[in-house]
Design a protein around this motif. Structure first.
Motif, PDB file in Angstrom:
ATOM      1  N   GLU A   1      68.738   7.078  41.088  1.00 39.83           N
ATOM      2  CA  GLU A   1      68.690   8.442  41.091  1.00 39.83           C
ATOM      3  C   GLU A   1      66.961   8.911  40.585  1.00 39.83           C
ATOM      4  O   GLU A   1      67.081   7.634  39.479  1.00 39.83           O
ATOM      5  CB  GLU A   1      69.481   9.550  40.572  1.00 39.83           C
TER       6      GLU A   1
ATOM      7  N   TYR B   1      70.353   2.186  38.599  1.00 46.43           N
ATOM      8  CA  TYR B   1      70.461   2.977  39.273  1.00 46.43           C
ATOM      9  C   TYR B   1      69.506   3.530  39.948  1.00 46.43           C
ATOM     10  O   TYR B   1      68.253   2.970  39.484  1.00 46.43           O
ATOM     11  CB  TYR B   1      71.504   4.021  38.663  1.00 46.43           C
TER      12      TYR B   1
ATOM     13  N   HIS C   1      69.303  13.817  42.706  1.00 47.08           N
ATOM     14  CA  HIS C   1      70.458  14.062  42.173  1.00 47.08           C
ATOM     15  C   HIS C   1      71.621  14.214  42.709  1.00 47.08           C
ATOM     16  O   HIS C   1      73.180  13.847  42.369  1.00 47.08           O
ATOM     17  CB  HIS C   1      70.318  14.672  40.743  1.00 47.08           C
TER      18      HIS C   1
ATOM     19  N   TRP D   1      73.249   4.232  44.939  1.00 42.87           N
ATOM     20  CA  TRP D   1      73.102   4.739  44.032  1.00 42.87           C
ATOM     21  C   TRP D   1      74.632   6.051  43.962  1.00 42.87           C
ATOM     22  O   TRP D   1      75.519   6.457  43.999  1.00 42.87           O
ATOM     23  CB  TRP D   1      72.180   5.287  44.344  1.00 42.87           C
TER      24      TRP D   1
ATOM     25  N   TYR E   1      66.372   1.627  36.269  1.00 40.07           N
ATOM     26  CA  TYR E   1      66.733   2.409  37.308  1.00 40.07           C
ATOM     27  C   TYR E   1      65.590   1.049  38.110  1.00 40.07           C
ATOM     28  O   TYR E   1      65.143   0.495  37.896  1.00 40.07           O
ATOM     29  CB  TYR E   1      65.036   2.990  36.955  1.00 40.07           C
TER      30      TYR E   1
ATOM     31  N   GLN F   1      76.518   8.975  42.853  1.00 41.57           N
ATOM     32  CA  GLN F   1      75.727   9.891  44.272  1.00 41.57           C
ATOM     33  C   GLN F   1      77.016  10.967  43.030  1.00 41.57           C
ATOM     34  O   GLN F   1      78.176  11.907  43.269  1.00 41.57           O
ATOM     35  CB  GLN F   1      76.431  10.177  45.097  1.00 41.57           C
TER      36      GLN F   1
ATOM     37  N   GLY G   1      67.667  15.101  48.319  1.00 39.52           N
ATOM     38  CA  GLY G   1      66.167  15.506  48.034  1.00 39.52           C
ATOM     39  C   GLY G   1      65.153  14.331  49.143  1.00 39.52           C
ATOM     40  O   GLY G   1      66.000  13.844  49.653  1.00 39.52           O
TER      41      GLY G   1
ATOM     42  N   HIS H   1      63.941   9.350  44.683  1.00 37.87           N
ATOM     43  CA  HIS H   1      65.872   9.972  44.897  1.00 37.87           C
ATOM     44  C   HIS H   1      65.722  11.604  43.465  1.00 37.87           C
ATOM     45  O   HIS H   1      64.977  11.757  42.902  1.00 37.87           O
ATOM     46  CB  HIS H   1      66.808   8.691  44.155  1.00 37.87           C
TER      47      HIS H   1
END
Length: 765
Positions: free
Chosen positions: A496, A494, A245, A533, A526, A535, A250, A243
């Motif tokens: 990212e 998460y 950020h 996720w 993660y 953002q 991305g 991913h």
């Protein structure tokens, strides 16, 4: 002092004063060990048995079109598995999806026109290794039509300049965010303001293109395989790099936008990315790799770029002319600003779109002054010469601070007094930052009028001061999901990529703080299959994302207290959470562990009601710089650099200090040496490598001193705010050079010896 206001914090517990974890040190990042030990797997490290390598044909000209391609020799080469051209039906239809702001001027993922030297164009090859790829690409016979190119937006603006994007604007090269017309706005009446001025000066500021260099070349890895957890529709799952950020950007997002599929068909392979800033550009590889893998039966494909090819993402050029009127007492009364800005060759997602985010550096900074009369005209012009990414330093405080420095120089005033007189502030932020910076820097002992001090070694001494706002940057609603498991621990997923902001660690501190849990009982982890996720945006999310995490934690705590109280036979008001234990307030010796209470969960998506800093700035920062200028060689040495930054509230100190040190390291390079240079006759980039494009190393860093200030004026958790763009411009060094020489301000960075010597009259300009 300029106009002041008071900021009222938003949200629950924003005025909290007791902190056990927030603002404390000694909390290593959850991925820190992986990174320092070498265990972390970055995109360039991803590999598995049978992995194939993909590379694209690159244009050798500043702007060119493919008239014809002959790939027959390349296809025959041993080790070549696939050669696709821009005429391939699937490639020609990509990208399938685009965000709404990418629509105008959309073009195929792989086309027949190269926008700049080194651009991917015409064909892509998949082979057993990189060496075979390079040989196959060299074997492709290309008949090129060399087209006119423009490297400078000022040239693109001239009458008679070749029109680079007739499909977007057939009449001129003005395009990008302005779509064919300059953006104009005015506060008050600038011309009336100039009539009141005792002094009128013109300040020019020019910034060339910088490389958003990568510590390692980007690599996009992809393969297709059956999902071990089942796939009801029978389609295989696509595994891609990671991913990113920023929302809608991305590799993984780009992959499903490109193929026209859905996010739940993609899985990220690594949480690690090489450090970057707002990755709006390098999307073609992310879209190529899944398609090439699928065409080869799901075989793993690694699309690679060399370090030279990774220089395609750069901060755009911008050129400003600012006319400023002010009174004898140092009050700014009128501003007229003209800005010519570059949009670059293409935006993200591999197309020519220029509706993507290019943050305007125009005269927005002057809105934060007491000046009642401001006129701004800004024009975006399309050019060749690399892609461009987002613009750090928005809303570009350099012109504002250069005007203040010019006013101080003309009037013989201390520039810090000019700043304090003209900036609209939320007290006590600017006052606190100015006082802290002066003390740490020793401003009162070091400051002098321009050209008035020489060091014992014969070098000229200069100092400077600038202000900027600390961006709150809360434009996005943050999605936080918290779950208490049967083990009594709280989990937050998460998805990212980790790019060095360490926001998951800051979120962990806030969640533990609000819940009353031990830090080790809050697991922020993660989760590559987690599509919803957080953002986030850039370096500020440790402030803004934690605001949503705080609100979510408060909701979960209510559930946990209600459940625990029921088990203890009391009401929720009679218990609290203390170090992961449900504790009776009246008798703290009576406790119950959270383990076995059952699973509880909350989902929260939100942001502060007033996410951005509006008419009056909430949080500020002050930078001070000291230089020594050799009058014989023009060499500049930064002797001291102090930053007093109002974080509102420091969430994770090591991250906060690191963000400042990173920004100042970039500034030292951009101020004194960094500049992308093209051959004006061919449009070929001449220094697209880390040997010729010199970025600062640890040995080049000047003395930095970050000074944290906490006023609780920000919009994030507990009044916090971010760092991000606040220190990302190098004009302060130029102001210090002018203070040393007593001559004119150097109008174009970097401040190289030849420009310094020209100001000193030692060489002709």
């Amino acid at each position: 002092m300029g106009e002041t206001s008071v900021w009222v914090p938003e949200g629950t517990n924003q005025d909290r004063e007791d902190f056990k974890y927030v603002g404390t040190w000694d909390h290593p990042g959850r991925q820190s060990w992986d990174m320092v030990s070498g265990a972390a797997k970055y995109p360039t490290d991803l590999w598995m048995d049978g992995t194939l390598t993909a590379m694209a044909l690159r244009c050798p000209y500043g702007h060119a079109k493919v008239k014809s391609l002959d790939i027959s020799e390349a296809e025959k080469m041993e080790g070549v598995k696939l050669v696709l051209t821009y005429e391939d039906e699937e490639l020609a239809s990509m990208p399938r999806y685009r965000p709404a702001y990418y629509q105008l001027g959309a073009s195929p993922l792989l086309g027949d026109e190269a926008e700049f030297e080194g651009d991917e164009v015409g064909a892509v090859v998949v082979a057993v290794n990189e060496e075979v790829c390079k040989k196959a690409l060299a074997a492709i016979k290309v008949d090129w039509e060399v087209l006119p190119f423009i490297l400078d937006p000022r040239e693109a603006a001239k009458p008679g300049a070749p029109i680079l994007r007739p499909e977007m604007n057939p009449d001129s090269n003005m395009t990008g965010n302005t779509f064919g017309a300059a953006v104009e706005w005015e506060l008050g009446c600038a011309e009336d303001g100039f009539k009141e001025a005792d002094h009128i000066d013109v300040v020019n500021y020019g910034r060339p293109m910088w490389s958003q260099f990568r510590p390692m070349p980007p690599a996009y890895f992809s393969y297709w395989a059956n999902d071990p957890w089942g796939n009801p529709d029978g389609e295989k799952m696509c595994y891609v790099t990671n991913h990113a950020h920023f929302p809608g950007n991305g590799p993984i997002v780009s992959a499903y936008y490109g193929a026209g599929s859905h996010a739940d068909k993609y899985r990220a392979l690594s949480p690690y990315m090489a450090a970057r800033y707002c990755d709006f550009v390098e999307k073609r590889g992310a879209q190529f790799a899944p398609v090439l893998s699928k065409r080869l039966g799901g075989a793993p494909v690694r699309y690679v770029q060399s370090r030279r090819e990774a220089f395609d993402a750069a901060v755009p050029q911008t050129y400003l002319t600012v006319r400023a009127g002010y009174t004898d007492d140092g009050t700014l009364v009128a501003v007229q600003s003209n800005n010519v800005h570059q949009t670059g060759a293409r935006g993200g997602y591999g197309d020519k779109t220029h509706g993507h985010l290019v943050l305007p550096p125009n005269a927005q900074g002057f809105k934060q002054t007491v000046c009642p009369n401001v006129y701004s005209e800004m024009s975006y012009y399309v050019t060749n010469g690399a892609c461009t990414t987002a613009d750090p330093g928005q809303p570009l405080y350099e012109p504002v601070n250069l005007v203040f420095a010019k006013m101080a120089d003309t009037l013989g005033m201390d520039v810090t007094d000019v700043i304090m007189k003209n900036i609209k502030v939320t007290e006590p932020s600017l006052s606190a930052c100015m006082a802290a910076a002066k003390e740490a820097f020793g401003w009162d002992e070091k400051w002098h009028l321009a050209g008035q001090r020489t060091l014992e070694d014969g070098r000229l001494h200069g100092v400077s001061c600038r202000y900027a706002a600390s961006q709150t940057w809360g434009m996005i609603s943050y999605n936080i999901n918290l779950r208490m498991g049967v083990d009594g621990k709280v989990y937050m997923p998460y998805a990212e990529a980790l790019i060095g902001t360490y926001w998951p660690d800051a979120v962990q501190l806030v969640i533990a703080e609000e819940l009353g849990m031990k830090l080790e009982d809050v697991i922020v982890y993660y989760a590559p299959n987690y599509n919803n996720w957080q953002q986030g945006d850039a370096a500020d999310r440790a402030a803004t994302c934690t605001w949503a995490a705080k609100e979510a934690a408060i909701l979960l705590k209510q559930q946990m207290l209600a459940t625990g109280a029921a088990a203890m036979g009391v009401t929720a008001d009679e218990v609290d959470l203390v170090d992961s234990m449900i504790t009776l307030k009246a008798d703290p010796t009576k406790q119950m562990p959270t383990q076995g209470m059952g699973q509880l969960a909350v989902g929260y998506c939100g942001k502060p009601k007033v996410p951005f800093q509006t008419d009056v700035i909430r949080t500020m920062n002050v930078d001070m710089c000291e230089v020594a200028v050799d009058p014989e060689t023009g060499l500049v040495e930064i002797l001291d650099y102090v930053v007093a930054h109002d974080f509102g509230k420091v969430i994770r100190p090591s991250s906060a200090m690191g963000q400042i040190e990173n920004a100042l390291t970039m500034n030292s390079g951009r101020a004194l040496r960094e500049e992308l240079i093209w051959d004006e006759g061919t449009g070929v980039l001449l220094n697209g490598n880390l040997y010729d494009y010199k970025v600062p190393t640890a040995l080049d860093q000047p003395k930095f001193e970050p000074v944290p200030v906490e006023t609780r004026c920000g919009g994030g958790a507990y009044g916090s705010t971010g760092v991000a763009h606040a220190h990302a411009n190098p004009g302060l060094v130029g102001q210090a050079i002018q203070n040393a020489t007593g001559g004119d301000f150097i109008e174009m960075i970097p401040y190289t010896p030849d420009k310094v010597l020209a100001v000193l009259g030692k060489i002709a300009q």
